[in-house]
Write a protein that holds these residues in place. Structure first.
Motif, PDB file in Angstrom:
ATOM      1  N   MET A   1      -4.602  -6.807   7.864  1.00  0.00           N
ATOM      2  CA  MET A   1      -4.122  -7.660   6.792  1.00  0.00           C
ATOM      3  C   MET A   1      -3.890  -6.818   5.535  1.00  0.00           C
ATOM      4  SD  MET A   1      -5.879 -11.140   5.536  1.00  0.00           S
ATOM      5  CE  MET A   1      -5.097 -12.166   4.360  1.00  0.00           C
ATOM      6  N   ALA A   2      -2.766  -7.015   4.889  1.00  0.00           N
ATOM      7  CA  ALA A   2      -2.401  -6.232   3.717  1.00  0.00           C
ATOM      8  C   ALA A   2      -3.310  -6.562   2.540  1.00  0.00           C
ATOM      9  CB  ALA A   2      -0.946  -6.498   3.352  1.00  0.00           C
ATOM     10  N   ASN A   3      -3.591  -5.544   1.754  1.00  0.00           N
ATOM     11  CA  ASN A   3      -4.368  -5.701   0.527  1.00  0.00           C
ATOM     12  C   ASN A   3      -3.449  -6.284  -0.545  1.00  0.00           C
ATOM     13  OD1 ASN A   3      -6.322  -5.341  -1.505  1.00  0.00           O
ATOM     14  ND2 ASN A   3      -5.592  -3.273  -1.931  1.00  0.00           N
ATOM     15  N   THR A   4      -3.825  -7.412  -1.130  1.00  0.00           N
ATOM     16  CA  THR A   4      -3.051  -8.027  -2.201  1.00  0.00           C
ATOM     17  C   THR A   4      -3.841  -7.924  -3.491  1.00  0.00           C
ATOM     18  OG1 THR A   4      -2.066  -9.580  -0.636  1.00  0.00           O
ATOM     19  CG2 THR A   4      -1.898 -10.146  -2.948  1.00  0.00           C
ATOM     20  N   VAL A   5      -3.153  -7.540  -4.565  1.00  0.00           N
ATOM     21  CA  VAL A   5      -3.798  -7.395  -5.866  1.00  0.00           C
ATOM     22  C   VAL A   5      -2.971  -8.097  -6.932  1.00  0.00           C
ATOM     23  CG1 VAL A   5      -4.841  -5.171  -5.265  1.00  0.00           C
ATOM     24  CG2 VAL A   5      -2.630  -5.199  -6.395  1.00  0.00           C
ATOM     25  N   PHE A   6      -3.622  -8.415  -8.038  1.00  0.00           N
ATOM     26  CA  PHE A   6      -2.894  -8.851  -9.222  1.00  0.00           C
ATOM     27  C   PHE A   6      -2.591  -7.566  -9.987  1.00  0.00           C
ATOM     28  CE2 PHE A   6      -2.277 -10.341 -13.533  1.00  0.00           C
ATOM     29  CZ  PHE A   6      -1.412 -11.401 -13.325  1.00  0.00           C
ATOM     30  N   CYS A   7      -1.347  -7.121  -9.927  1.00  0.00           N
ATOM     31  CA  CYS A   7      -0.958  -5.826 -10.460  1.00  0.00           C
ATOM     32  C   CYS A   7      -1.052  -5.785 -11.986  1.00  0.00           C
ATOM     33  CB  CYS A   7       0.467  -5.484 -10.020  1.00  0.00           C
ATOM     34  SG  CYS A   7       1.012  -3.855 -10.572  1.00  0.00           S
TER      35      CYS A   7
ATOM     36  N   LEU B   1      -2.529  -1.044  -2.554  1.00  0.00           N
ATOM     37  CA  LEU B   1      -2.642   0.206  -1.810  1.00  0.00           C
ATOM     38  C   LEU B   1      -3.452   0.000  -0.535  1.00  0.00           C
ATOM     39  CD1 LEU B   1      -3.466   2.516  -4.851  1.00  0.00           C
ATOM     40  CD2 LEU B   1      -1.265   2.256  -3.712  1.00  0.00           C
ATOM     41  N   ASP B   2      -3.253   0.867   0.435  1.00  0.00           N
ATOM     42  CA  ASP B   2      -3.992   0.786   1.698  1.00  0.00           C
ATOM     43  C   ASP B   2      -5.423   1.274   1.541  1.00  0.00           C
ATOM     44  OD1 ASP B   2      -1.734  -0.202   3.015  1.00  0.00           O
ATOM     45  OD2 ASP B   2      -1.026   1.814   3.508  1.00  0.00           O
ATOM     46  N   GLU B   3      -5.650   2.176   0.580  1.00  0.00           N
ATOM     47  CA  GLU B   3      -6.988   2.710   0.324  1.00  0.00           C
ATOM     48  C   GLU B   3      -7.022   3.248  -1.104  1.00  0.00           C
ATOM     49  OE1 GLU B   3      -6.384   7.184   2.169  1.00  0.00           O
ATOM     50  OE2 GLU B   3      -7.137   5.599   3.464  1.00  0.00           O
ATOM     51  N   PRO B   4      -8.210   3.430  -1.655  1.00  0.00           N
ATOM     52  CA  PRO B   4      -8.294   3.994  -3.007  1.00  0.00           C
ATOM     53  C   PRO B   4      -7.626   5.375  -3.052  1.00  0.00           C
ATOM     54  CG  PRO B   4     -10.412   3.095  -2.342  1.00  0.00           C
ATOM     55  CD  PRO B   4      -9.530   3.077  -1.124  1.00  0.00           C
ATOM     56  N   PRO B   5      -6.895   5.673  -4.129  1.00  0.00           N
ATOM     57  CA  PRO B   5      -6.188   6.950  -4.212  1.00  0.00           C
ATOM     58  C   PRO B   5      -7.107   8.149  -4.412  1.00  0.00           C
ATOM     59  CG  PRO B   5      -5.890   5.698  -6.217  1.00  0.00           C
ATOM     60  CD  PRO B   5      -6.607   4.806  -5.260  1.00  0.00           C
ATOM     61  N   PHE B   6      -8.304   7.936  -4.944  1.00  0.00           N
ATOM     62  CA  PHE B   6      -9.295   9.000  -5.070  1.00  0.00           C
ATOM     63  C   PHE B   6     -10.685   8.390  -5.020  1.00  0.00           C
ATOM     64  CE2 PHE B   6      -7.836   7.825  -9.252  1.00  0.00           C
ATOM     65  CZ  PHE B   6      -6.531   8.248  -9.334  1.00  0.00           C
ATOM     66  N   ASP B   7     -11.643   9.231  -4.714  1.00  0.00           N
ATOM     67  CA  ASP B   7     -13.017   8.797  -4.509  1.00  0.00           C
ATOM     68  C   ASP B   7     -13.787   8.828  -5.830  1.00  0.00           C
ATOM     69  OD1 ASP B   7     -15.272   7.967  -3.170  1.00  0.00           O
ATOM     70  OD2 ASP B   7     -15.861   9.996  -2.588  1.00  0.00           O
TER      71      ASP B   7
ATOM     72  N   SER C   1      -0.468  -2.250  -7.741  1.00  0.00           N
ATOM     73  CA  SER C   1       0.338  -2.489  -6.539  1.00  0.00           C
ATOM     74  C   SER C   1       0.898  -1.176  -5.989  1.00  0.00           C
ATOM     75  CB  SER C   1       1.496  -3.424  -6.872  1.00  0.00           C
ATOM     76  OG  SER C   1       2.409  -2.779  -7.753  1.00  0.00           O
ATOM     77  N   LYS C   2       1.333  -1.245  -4.734  1.00  0.00           N
ATOM     78  CA  LYS C   2       1.988  -0.076  -4.122  1.00  0.00           C
ATOM     79  C   LYS C   2       3.225   0.316  -4.926  1.00  0.00           C
ATOM     80  CE  LYS C   2       0.890  -0.020   0.775  1.00  0.00           C
ATOM     81  NZ  LYS C   2       1.396  -0.170   2.137  1.00  0.00           N
ATOM     82  N   LYS C   3       3.986  -0.681  -5.345  1.00  0.00           N
ATOM     83  CA  LYS C   3       5.208  -0.404  -6.110  1.00  0.00           C
ATOM     84  C   LYS C   3       4.875   0.357  -7.392  1.00  0.00           C
ATOM     85  CE  LYS C   3       9.084  -2.548  -8.447  1.00  0.00           C
ATOM     86  NZ  LYS C   3       9.758  -3.766  -8.845  1.00  0.00           N
ATOM     87  N   ALA C   4       3.885  -0.126  -8.138  1.00  0.00           N
ATOM     88  CA  ALA C   4       3.511   0.531  -9.392  1.00  0.00           C
ATOM     89  C   ALA C   4       2.945   1.924  -9.120  1.00  0.00           C
ATOM     90  CB  ALA C   4       2.505  -0.319 -10.157  1.00  0.00           C
ATOM     91  N   TRP C   5       2.154   2.074  -8.062  1.00  0.00           N
ATOM     92  CA  TRP C   5       1.583   3.380  -7.732  1.00  0.00           C
ATOM     93  C   TRP C   5       2.687   4.384  -7.409  1.00  0.00           C
ATOM     94  CZ3 TRP C   5      -2.522   6.065  -8.597  1.00  0.00           C
ATOM     95  CH2 TRP C   5      -2.738   7.234  -7.894  1.00  0.00           C
ATOM     96  N   ASN C   6       3.682   3.966  -6.625  1.00  0.00           N
ATOM     97  CA  ASN C   6       4.784   4.871  -6.292  1.00  0.00           C
ATOM     98  C   ASN C   6       5.570   5.262  -7.542  1.00  0.00           C
ATOM     99  OD1 ASN C   6       4.208   5.108  -3.557  1.00  0.00           O
ATOM    100  ND2 ASN C   6       5.348   3.260  -3.060  1.00  0.00           N
TER     101      ASN C   6
END
Length: 90
Positions: free
Chosen positions: A1-7, A17-23, A35-40
Motif C-alpha cells: 500500500m502506498a504511503n500517503t502524506v499531507f505534503c 516516499l517509499d522510505e525515509p531519505p536518510f536515517d 510527497s514524492k513529487k516535492a522530493w523529486n
C-alpha cells in the motif's frame, strides 16, 4: 500500500516516499510530510545548488547549507535561487 502524506509543500494529500531519505529525525520528518513529487523537485534543486555554488557535498559546510535550503524549500518560503542562476530553456 502506498504511503500517503499531507505534503508540506503542496498542502494536499499526495503519494509519499517509499522510505525515509536518510536515517535521522529529519529523514523521518521528510518521510511523514513530503510527497514524492516535492522530493523529486528538491533533488533537482539540490543538484542546481551543488553546481551553481560549486559545493563539495561531503563537507560539513555544504551539508549544513543544503539542510537549510531543504528546510526552506519544504517548510519555509520555498528557497531562493542563486542570483546568477539562469534556468535552462527546454
Amino acid at each position: 500500500m502506498a504511503n500517503t502524506v499531507f505534503c508540506a509543500k503542496y498542502k494536499q494529500e499526495m503519494e509519499g516516499l517509499d522510505e525515509p531519505p536518510f536515517d535521522s529525525e529529519l529523514g523521518q520528518k521528510v518521510y511523514k510530510t513530503v510527497s514524492k513529487k516535492a522530493w523529486n523537485e528538491w533533488l533537482e534543486r539540490q543538484k542546481m545548488l551543488l553546481n551553481e555554488y560549486r559545493l563539495q557535498p561531503w563537507t560539513p559546510q555544504a551539508q549544513e547549507f543544503l539542510v537549510e535550503q531543504m528546510n526552506d524549500f519544504f517548510y519555509g518560503s520555498g528557497g531562493e535561487l542563486p542570483k546568477e542562476y539562469v534556468a535552462p530553456e527546454h
